[in-house]
Enzyme design. Structure first.
Site, PDB file in Angstrom:
ATOM      1  CB  THR A  73     -29.433 -77.682 125.865  1.00 47.83           C
ATOM      2  OG1 THR A  73     -28.979 -76.455 126.440  1.00 47.83           O
ATOM      3  CG2 THR A  73     -28.780 -77.876 124.505  1.00 47.83           C
TER       4      THR A  73
ATOM      5  CD  GLN B  86     -27.927 -71.094 113.563  1.00 49.49           C
ATOM      6  OE1 GLN B  86     -27.523 -70.633 114.620  1.00 49.49           O
ATOM      7  NE2 GLN B  86     -27.135 -71.747 112.732  1.00 49.49           N
TER       8      GLN B  86
ATOM      9  CG  HIS C  50     -32.025 -74.173 109.759  1.00 47.93           C
ATOM     10  ND1 HIS C  50     -31.064 -74.326 110.737  1.00 47.93           N
ATOM     11  CD2 HIS C  50     -31.416 -73.522 108.735  1.00 47.93           C
ATOM     12  CE1 HIS C  50     -29.924 -73.799 110.316  1.00 47.93           C
ATOM     13  NE2 HIS C  50     -30.112 -73.307 109.110  1.00 47.93           N
TER      14      HIS C  50
ATOM     15  CB  CYS D 107     -48.715 -87.069 100.397  1.00 46.36           C
ATOM     16  SG  CYS D 107     -49.930 -85.776 100.037  1.00 46.36           S
TER      17      CYS D 107
ATOM     18  CB  THR E 130     -25.659 -70.265 117.330  1.00 43.07           C
ATOM     19  OG1 THR E 130     -25.094 -70.582 116.049  1.00 43.07           O
ATOM     20  CG2 THR E 130     -25.465 -68.783 117.614  1.00 43.07           C
TER      21      THR E 130
END
Length: 255
Positions: free
Chosen positions: A30, A105, A125, A158, A199
């Protein structure tokens, strides 16, 4: 003749350096201008509909969702963001010789930009810096796809097979890469110190890594503005801002 004296080999009984594992969530980024998701001003609280943009079923079946997703990527701060003091503190600890593994994450790539070697970062992720074709599996830089969006293609396909493109991130409704997750589990079990930073520890299976580390004897430290479900297992919880708290904490672990 002058020269450097040969280095004596390390004794076989030299003590093992403690392994520091760091699980990072959105809160660490952040300060780099990237909003978190579940905090008081988080993206999901501000705009609950935004979650559809990163949900696989909606994304694959609704062209308008894809167009909104591409606009979000184009206008969002993630790819323009730079590492902040917390990212830099982790990289500094790694350079000091302390064994460090980062389990993140986040998909912003800021740990690597700060200087943590890619081989020491596990991206649970995926990464927003790469595009993946859902048809043929081809990968390409996100910057190339965004150039096509800027040129007027609102939903680029694509170039190889015409398939739907998405960021190489794990969307809601997709499985985590089992190899990456398996390595993260091994790191959590082996860690001597496990730091969960930024987190909420609410998203599974990533959140369970904190409990797993504690069960295997790691000193669990949680650095997060709000309480988490794993606070009772922690040896220490820190609520002060991450940009100040994490550098101070990691400085105590450096040689």
């Amino acid at each position: 003749m002058t020269g450097t004296a040969p280095t004596s080999p390390a004794p076989h009984n030299a003590p093992r350096r403690p392994l520091v594992a760091i699980l990072s969530g959105a809160g660490i980024s952040t300060d780099s201008g990237i909003p978190d998701y579940r905090g008081p001003n988080g993206l999901w609280r501000q705009d609950p509909e935004a979650e559809k943009l990163v949900t696989y079923e909606y994304y694959m079946n609704d062209p308008e969702i894809r167009r909104r997703s591409w606009r979000m990527r184009q206008d969002g701060p993630a790819l323009r963001a730079r590492p902040n003091a917390a990212h830099e503190a982790i990289a500094r600890l790694e350079r000091s010789g302390v064994p460090v593994r980062v389990i993140t994450q986040n998909v912003d790539g800021l740990h690597q930009l700060a200087g943590v070697p890619d081989r020491k970062v596990l991206e649970l992720h995926g990464t927003a810096r790469t595009v993946l074709c859902t048809g043929c599996g081809a990968r390409s830089p996100m910057s190339e796809a965004l150039e096509r969006v800027a040129a007027g293609d609102p939903d680029p396909a694509c170039t190889g097979c015409g398939g739907i493109l998405k960021s190489a991130t794990v969307m809601f409704g997709e499985r985590l890469d089992p190899e990456v997750l398996g390595t993260a589990v091994s790191v959590a079990k082996a860690a001597d110190v496990f730091i969960a930073v930024g987190t909420s520890l609410q998203v599974q299976p990533a959140a369970s890594l904190a409990g797993l580390a504690a069960e295997h004897g790691a000193r669990l430290i949680i650095v997060n503005a709000e309480p988490t479900p794993y606070d009772e297992l922690a040896a220490e919880t820190i609520r002060t801002p991450i940009g100040t708290a994490l550098p101070e904490l990691l400085a105590t672990l450096a040689p």
